[in-house]
Design an enzyme around this catalytic site. Structure first.
Site, PDB file in Angstrom:
ATOM      1  N   TYR A 155      20.981  22.513  47.044  1.00  0.00           N
ATOM      2  CA  TYR A 155      21.644  21.739  48.310  1.00  0.00           C
ATOM      3  C   TYR A 155      20.544  21.388  49.417  1.00  0.00           C
ATOM      4  O   TYR A 155      20.488  20.507  50.028  1.00  0.00           O
ATOM      5  CB  TYR A 155      22.751  22.619  48.756  1.00  0.00           C
ATOM      6  CG  TYR A 155      23.874  22.716  48.011  1.00  0.00           C
ATOM      7  CD1 TYR A 155      24.753  21.563  48.230  1.00  0.00           C
ATOM      8  CD2 TYR A 155      24.135  23.578  47.173  1.00  0.00           C
ATOM      9  CE1 TYR A 155      25.947  21.954  47.367  1.00  0.00           C
ATOM     10  CE2 TYR A 155      25.256  23.741  46.289  1.00  0.00           C
ATOM     11  CZ  TYR A 155      26.328  22.771  46.469  1.00  0.00           C
ATOM     12  OH  TYR A 155      27.421  22.797  45.909  1.00  0.00           O
ATOM     13  N   ASP A 163      13.433  22.186  38.522  1.00  0.00           N
ATOM     14  CA  ASP A 163      14.499  22.956  38.257  1.00  0.00           C
ATOM     15  C   ASP A 163      14.459  23.919  37.150  1.00  0.00           C
ATOM     16  O   ASP A 163      14.301  23.186  35.989  1.00  0.00           O
ATOM     17  CB  ASP A 163      15.960  22.284  38.759  1.00  0.00           C
ATOM     18  CG  ASP A 163      16.918  23.215  39.034  1.00  0.00           C
ATOM     19  OD1 ASP A 163      16.977  23.461  40.444  1.00  0.00           O
ATOM     20  OD2 ASP A 163      17.552  23.887  38.438  1.00  0.00           O
ATOM     21  N   THR A 204      17.441  32.422  48.049  1.00  0.00           N
ATOM     22  CA  THR A 204      17.018  33.826  48.549  1.00  0.00           C
ATOM     23  C   THR A 204      18.183  34.514  48.573  1.00  0.00           C
ATOM     24  O   THR A 204      18.530  34.577  49.759  1.00  0.00           O
ATOM     25  CB  THR A 204      15.968  33.532  49.775  1.00  0.00           C
ATOM     26  OG1 THR A 204      16.844  32.909  50.550  1.00  0.00           O
ATOM     27  CG2 THR A 204      14.774  33.212  49.507  1.00  0.00           C
ATOM     28  N   LYS A 239      14.465  30.733  62.320  1.00  0.00           N
ATOM     29  CA  LYS A 239      15.403  30.154  61.371  1.00  0.00           C
ATOM     30  C   LYS A 239      16.550  31.221  61.438  1.00  0.00           C
ATOM     31  O   LYS A 239      17.892  30.874  61.281  1.00  0.00           O
ATOM     32  CB  LYS A 239      14.895  29.874  60.210  1.00  0.00           C
ATOM     33  CG  LYS A 239      16.021  29.749  59.125  1.00  0.00           C
ATOM     34  CD  LYS A 239      16.820  28.400  59.386  1.00  0.00           C
ATOM     35  CE  LYS A 239      18.142  28.657  58.477  1.00  0.00           C
ATOM     36  NZ  LYS A 239      17.727  27.964  57.100  1.00  0.00           N
ATOM     37  N   CYS A 268      23.734  30.757  54.477  1.00  0.00           N
ATOM     38  CA  CYS A 268      23.068  30.712  55.592  1.00  0.00           C
ATOM     39  C   CYS A 268      23.680  31.789  56.532  1.00  0.00           C
ATOM     40  O   CYS A 268      23.200  32.880  56.880  1.00  0.00           O
ATOM     41  CB  CYS A 268      23.108  29.446  56.560  1.00  0.00           C
ATOM     42  SG  CYS A 268      21.967  28.317  55.718  1.00  0.00           S
ATOM     43  N   LYS A 308      33.177  25.528  53.558  1.00  0.00           N
ATOM     44  CA  LYS A 308      33.491  24.514  54.843  1.00  0.00           C
ATOM     45  C   LYS A 308      33.922  23.385  54.189  1.00  0.00           C
ATOM     46  O   LYS A 308      34.017  23.304  52.928  1.00  0.00           O
ATOM     47  CB  LYS A 308      32.262  24.592  55.481  1.00  0.00           C
ATOM     48  CG  LYS A 308      31.165  23.854  54.922  1.00  0.00           C
ATOM     49  CD  LYS A 308      30.101  23.420  55.781  1.00  0.00           C
ATOM     50  CE  LYS A 308      30.494  22.536  56.850  1.00  0.00           C
ATOM     51  NZ  LYS A 308      29.704  21.876  57.313  1.00  0.00           N
TER      52      LYS A 308
END
Length: 421
Positions: A10, A30, A82, A204, A258, A315
């Site tokens: 993404y 990838d 991660t 971040k 996130c 979302k």
């Protein structure tokens, strides 16, 4: 420049396309043969507004190709996942980052720039990535330039924000910052903010932690309102009319890679000094169970045990189900014996139509704020055994008058005798 991007998810794919549409020669790498094959056939594998058109532009210019392995380049961008580890603090799992760095080491030459965009724990660049590259014989800041430049974009608007948002350039040394800045200034119109790698890492993480903590406050307020029979949504609306107050909206939980992940990285790095962050995570992680409890109460006298779940992504208007509280809620309800019928027009695995999901159901449970859910057709609600909607995202705008509507945070306001149609 010749740029190699490791990871085409993404963030990695939009980043690759951005550079390719600005004249750079990009190879996107990838580990998934399916992803590589689909991209080389001309199709992106994620849902993101406007991205396919930009990809077509990059292909037409001959500036992008997908591959399973890297090669020689001027700059390397690491944009791999991660995830959390399965330890006490859910710390940052650097397995994919370390693997990506190892994969490019054989191709690195003097003057190359290595950029990690993946979200990482504080001091990862200095304590993990830098030693790996130094052990390969490079001197950071002299013959190899290393920086952390975290992505800070909103899914659904990535193509715009990659260009226009300010970008943090966190070099391991001043020379690293300066060299990396030359890469991003070719594509980014927003401010390029110079920082150390560690400052960039923590900045971040705190951007997302700030939002997570504020959402936790709203979710705690929703629980308080439910307990005290006070409309929490009205409380938020009134409080936000104060010029210095901005309470967030409550909901079924926090998801994505996130907000639901990054605060743990901070807490794991400094567990003794992050009690607020840890408590906020506990509150937001408790919301799926809270929604399930509320749903079970609503279903106690229902004529059927079928629930139409609207939305599986974390979302609205995207296809991303990573860390999705909606998925967790649907699974919890199914585990507890409810007949769960999922409708999500953005998720390929959710094959039911709205009408099929609603057939003989006793509740529509809205868990995602897709634009398609703003209007729930009467053709769907007429098929229900009991026409009721519990809207945990407060997204529904148009609904038949004979349908009981319950908004998350003000459910006590609505009362109706449960009578089967």
């Amino acid at each position: 420049m010749k740029i190699t991007t490791i990871g085409l998810g993404y963030i990695g794919l939009p980043t690759s396309i951005l550079f390719a549409t600005h004249g750079h020669q990009v190879v996107g790498v990838d580990v998934s043969p399916t992803v590589v094959e689909k991209l080389n056939q001309g199709y992106i594998h994620i849902e993101e507004e406007g991205l396919q058109a930009l990809y077509n532009e990059a292909l037409a210019a001959g500036n992008f190709e997908a591959a399973l392995t890297p090669g020689h380049a001027d700059a390397y961008i690491v944009a791999v996942p991660t995830p959390n580890k399965e330890d006490r603090y859910k710390s940052c799992d650097l397995t994919y980052v370390e693997s990506a760095i190892r994969s490019i080491i054989p191709y690195l030459t003097a003057g190359n720039i290595v950029i990690v965009e993946s979200t990482i724990a504080p001091r990862t660049m200095e304590d993990v990535v830098q030693p790996m590259l130094e052990q390969a014989g490079f001197t950071i800041g002299e013959d190899l330039y290393l920086a952390h430049c975290p992505e800070r974009v909103l899914p659904g608007n990535i193509a715009y924000e990659l260009v226009h948002n300010p970008r943090i350039i966190g070099g391991v040394t001043q020379a690293c910052t300066a060299q990396t800045k030359t890469v991003y200034q070719t594509v980014v119109q927003g401010e390029l903010i110079e920082a150390s790698a560690s400052e960039a890492e923590l900045s971040k993480l705190m951007e997302n932690t700030y939002r997570d903590v504020n959402i936790a406050l709203a979710n705690e307020l929703a629980k308080i309102g439910t307990d005290l029979h006070i409309n929490a949504l009205k409380v938020i609306e009134m409080a936000n009319r104060h010029p210095r107050v901005n309470l967030h909206s409550p909901g079924p939980g926090v998801g994505g890679h996130c907000l639901a992940v990054d605060p743990y990285f901070v807490a794991a790095a400094s567990p003794d000094f992050s009690p607020l962050i840890q408590t906020a995570r506990e509150i937001n992680s408790s919301m799926p169970a809270f929604v399930v409890d509320v749903t079970k109460q609503l279903m106690q006298e229902a004529p059927t045990n079928k629930i139409a779940v609207f939305g599986l992504t974390y979302k609205g208007n995207i296809d991303d189900t990573r860390e999705s509280p909606a998925m967790e809620i649907a699974e919890m309800l199914a585990f507890q014996g409810f007949d769960v019928a999922a409708y999500d027009p953005h998720v390929m695995s959710a094959t039911l139509t709205m009408e099929e999901a609603c057939q003989d159901s006793s509740l529509i449970l809205v868990l995602t704020d897709h634009a398609e859910f703003q209007m729930i057709d009467s053709e769907a609600t007429e098929r229900m055994a009991l026409p009721r909607v519990l809207d945990t995202k407060n997204i529904v705008k148009t609904l038949a008058t004979d349908v009981t509507r319950m908004d998350f945070g003000s459910m006590h306001v609505y009362t109706q005798t449960l009578v089967a149609k």
